[in-house]
Design a protein around this motif. Sequence first.
Motif, mmCIF file in Angstrom:
data_model
loop_
_atom_site.group_PDB
_atom_site.id
_atom_site.type_symbol
_atom_site.label_atom_id
_atom_site.label_comp_id
_atom_site.label_asym_id
_atom_site.label_seq_id
_atom_site.Cartn_x
_atom_site.Cartn_y
_atom_site.Cartn_z
ATOM 1 N N THR A 12 -10.460 97.367 -13.603
ATOM 2 C CA THR A 12 -9.160 97.351 -14.259
ATOM 3 C C THR A 12 -9.016 96.039 -15.012
ATOM 4 O OG1 THR A 12 -8.371 98.505 -12.278
ATOM 5 C CG2 THR A 12 -6.700 97.747 -13.834
ATOM 6 N N THR A 13 -8.918 96.107 -16.331
ATOM 7 C CA THR A 13 -8.676 94.868 -17.071
ATOM 8 C C THR A 13 -7.171 94.679 -17.218
ATOM 9 O OG1 THR A 13 -8.870 96.036 -19.175
ATOM 10 C CG2 THR A 13 -10.858 94.979 -18.348
ATOM 11 N N HIS A 14 -6.784 93.460 -17.567
ATOM 12 C CA HIS A 14 -5.362 93.147 -17.710
ATOM 13 C C HIS A 14 -4.728 94.071 -18.748
ATOM 14 C CE1 HIS A 14 -1.839 90.649 -17.292
ATOM 15 N NE2 HIS A 14 -1.758 90.527 -18.597
ATOM 16 N N GLY A 45 -8.424 95.340 -0.581
ATOM 17 C CA GLY A 45 -7.151 95.146 0.109
ATOM 18 C C GLY A 45 -7.088 95.883 1.433
ATOM 19 N N GLY A 91 -14.228 95.953 -4.197
ATOM 20 C CA GLY A 91 -13.551 95.565 -2.965
ATOM 21 C C GLY A 91 -14.286 94.374 -2.410
ATOM 22 N N HIS A 160 -16.565 89.546 -12.625
ATOM 23 C CA HIS A 160 -15.334 88.732 -12.786
ATOM 24 C C HIS A 160 -15.681 87.305 -13.211
ATOM 25 C CE1 HIS A 160 -12.772 91.731 -10.652
ATOM 26 N NE2 HIS A 160 -13.774 91.846 -9.809
ATOM 27 N N GLN A 162 -15.782 83.817 -14.727
ATOM 28 C CA GLN A 162 -14.709 83.028 -15.333
ATOM 29 C C GLN A 162 -15.244 81.728 -15.899
ATOM 30 O OE1 GLN A 162 -11.855 82.802 -11.884
ATOM 31 N NE2 GLN A 162 -10.383 83.144 -13.531
ATOM 32 N N GLU A 195 -14.546 89.862 -17.296
ATOM 33 C CA GLU A 195 -13.776 91.091 -17.097
ATOM 34 C C GLU A 195 -13.675 91.863 -18.412
ATOM 35 O OE1 GLU A 195 -10.157 89.759 -15.253
ATOM 36 O OE2 GLU A 195 -11.080 89.819 -13.266
ATOM 37 N N THR B 169 -4.302 86.248 -16.106
ATOM 38 C CA THR B 169 -4.619 87.649 -16.410
ATOM 39 C C THR B 169 -5.890 88.076 -15.669
ATOM 40 O OG1 THR B 169 -5.931 87.005 -18.323
ATOM 41 C CG2 THR B 169 -3.599 87.467 -18.713
ATOM 42 N N HIS B 170 -6.440 87.162 -14.846
ATOM 43 C CA HIS B 170 -7.672 87.450 -14.111
ATOM 44 C C HIS B 170 -7.397 88.488 -13.023
ATOM 45 C CE1 HIS B 170 -11.705 86.562 -12.698
ATOM 46 N NE2 HIS B 170 -11.243 86.443 -11.464
ATOM 47 N N MET B 171 -8.301 89.476 -12.875
ATOM 48 C CA MET B 171 -8.051 90.584 -11.957
ATOM 49 C C MET B 171 -8.752 90.401 -10.610
ATOM 50 S SD MET B 171 -6.037 92.306 -13.921
ATOM 51 C CE MET B 171 -5.846 93.914 -13.152
ATOM 52 N N GLU B 173 -9.341 88.991 -6.751
ATOM 53 C CA GLU B 173 -8.376 88.932 -5.655
ATOM 54 C C GLU B 173 -7.708 87.552 -5.561
ATOM 55 O OE1 GLU B 173 -11.536 89.797 -5.391
ATOM 56 O OE2 GLU B 173 -11.656 91.778 -4.464
ATOM 57 N N THR B 177 -4.768 87.906 -0.696
ATOM 58 C CA THR B 177 -5.415 89.220 -0.555
ATOM 59 C C THR B 177 -6.725 89.095 0.215
ATOM 60 O OG1 THR B 177 -4.461 89.956 -2.622
ATOM 61 C CG2 THR B 177 -6.358 91.193 -1.819
ATOM 62 N N ALA B 180 -5.972 88.571 3.821
ATOM 63 C CA ALA B 180 -5.494 89.830 4.411
ATOM 64 C C ALA B 180 -6.682 90.760 4.679
ATOM 65 C CB ALA B 180 -4.480 90.497 3.482
ATOM 66 N N GLU B 181 -7.641 90.816 3.761
ATOM 67 C CA GLU B 181 -8.851 91.619 3.981
ATOM 68 C C GLU B 181 -9.620 91.100 5.202
ATOM 69 O OE1 GLU B 181 -9.847 93.156 -0.603
ATOM 70 O OE2 GLU B 181 -11.143 91.683 0.346
ATOM 71 N N HIS B 184 -8.369 92.493 8.326
ATOM 72 C CA HIS B 184 -8.721 93.878 8.653
ATOM 73 C C HIS B 184 -9.923 93.933 9.586
ATOM 74 C CE1 HIS B 184 -6.264 96.752 6.362
ATOM 75 N NE2 HIS B 184 -6.024 95.701 5.603
#
Lengths: 239, 239
Positions: A12-14, A45, A91, A160, A162, A195, B169-171, B173, B177, B180-181, B184
Motif C-alpha cells: 500500500t503506497t501513501h 499488526g 507483516g 520500504h 528509505q 515504496e 508518508t512512509h508505510m 510499521e 505497532t 504490539a506485534e 502477540h
Amino acid sequence: MSRNLLLISTSTTHGTGYLEHAEEEIKSLLEGKKSILFIPYARPGGISHSDYTAKAREAFERWGISVSGVHEYDDPVKAVNEAEAVFIGGGNTFVLLRNLYANKLVEPLRHRVLKGMPYMGTSAGTNVAGRTIGTTNDMPIVHVKTFDALQLVPFNINPHFQDPDPNSTHMGETRDTRIAEFHHHNRQPVIGLREGSMLRVKGDGVKLLGPHTARVFLQGQKPMEFKTTEEIHFLMDAY
Amino acid sequence: MSRNLLLISTSTTHGTGYLEHAEEEIKSLLEGKKSILFIPYARPGGISHSDYTAKAREAFERWGISVSGVHEYDDPVKAVNEAEAVFIGGGNTFVLLRNLYANKLVEPLRHRVLKGMPYMGTSAGTNVAGRTIGTTNDMPIVHVKTFDALQLVPFNINPHFQDPDPNSTHMGETRDTRIAEFHHHNRQPVIGLREGSMLRVKGDGVKLLGPHTARVFLQGQKPMEFKTTEEIHFLMDAY
C-alpha cells in the motif's frame, strides 16, 4: 530457471488502496490464472490468518481471481503443490519465515516457483524471496532457526527502503549504514526498493518497475542507483 | 540481587559528544572505580574492536577511569571475572549477542553483574541487558542461536524509541505497532527509551532519568508514559 516473480516493496503506497499501485503488474503476472494461494503467516499488526486472507480476497476478486488461504488446508504442502500461483503478504518477516519452516513449505515453494509457478510478495513476502532475511527492517519478535529464506533469487532485498532524512536529529543508523554493516558479514548484493517500487523477475532477468530509482549495494563498493524499467540482470549472477 | 546498572538509550544525542549527556550518571555509577572493561563486539558501522575501544578510552580517561578492551585479553572470561565494571557499547545487537555467546561471556557477565559489578550499556549494550533482543531496531545481519540476552533485568528494552511522525508518508510499521506485534508472541514488559533517556537500576529498583518521558508496553494493555525521575519498580516484577 523459469522464474516468474513480482517482488513488491509495499502492499500500500501513501494515498492508494491495498495492492492498487501494482494492479497492472499483478494482472500481467497472473495472466491466464483463475486462482491464487495466499500465505498470511506474516500477520501484520497481529491480524488473524482468516482476516488477512479476507483482505487479500477482496482485492483479487475484483480482478476475477479467487483466493484461498494456506491455513484453510489440512495439508499446506499439498496446497502449495497444487496451487496455480502464490502470494505471500507482508507483516513480520521473522514470524513469516518461522511459519514457513514450521509448516515445511520452504522446499515445496522453492521447487514450484523455480519451475515457473507465478510468485508475488509484498514487504516481508518480498524479503523471504531473497537469499536470507538478513536485510529485513522488522523487529525480531520470534526466533527462527536460520535466516536462510526461499532463495528464489540469489540476492537480498530491503523493502520500504528509505533515504536519510536531512532534517532528522535521530541518532539511529541510516539504512545505508545498516546495509554497509550487513556487508561486513555477508557478500550477496542487496537491492533497496523504495515504496512503490517492484522487481519483475522472468527467468534470469530482473527489471525494476514503479516510479522510483532503486539502490543497489555490492560488498565493498559505493551504492549505485538504477532507473525504473532498467534491467539489473547482474543481480542474478550473485553466488 | 545487588544490581547496579545504567542502561542508556543512545551514546550520543543530537548536538552532544560521545557519552556527554550521561556524564553525571556514569560518574555516579562508577564512583570509586579506577577501571572499566569495554566490550566492543557490536562494532557500529563495522568499526574494528581496537578503534571502538580507543573511542571509549578517550571518553573515560577524561574522567580518570582507564579502559581495556575485552578483545585485548587471551582469556575474555577471566577479563570479565576480574573487571571492576563493564561497559557494552552500541552497534549491531545481533553481532554483539553472537559474539557474547561465541566467547562464552553471557553467564560470567550475568553472574558478576547480579552480584553488584557496575554495568553500563548504550543502545545495543542496553538491549542485551534485557530479557531478549526481540525488541532491537537493528538489522539481523548475522544469525544468533537464541535471542535470550543477559537478562540483567526481567523486561525488554527498545532503545532509540521514536514516536510516529505525523507528517510521514512512509508505510512501514510505527514503533508502537512493532511492539504490539511483539506482544502477540511474548509477554514480558517492554520499555521504549527515547534518545537521551536512561534507566538507573539499583537492586530491585528502576528509575527513569534524562529529559524525556518513557513509554511502557504491557501485553494486552494501552501503552503508559512515565515521567523522568519516576520509579518504575513493577518492571522488576515481570516473570
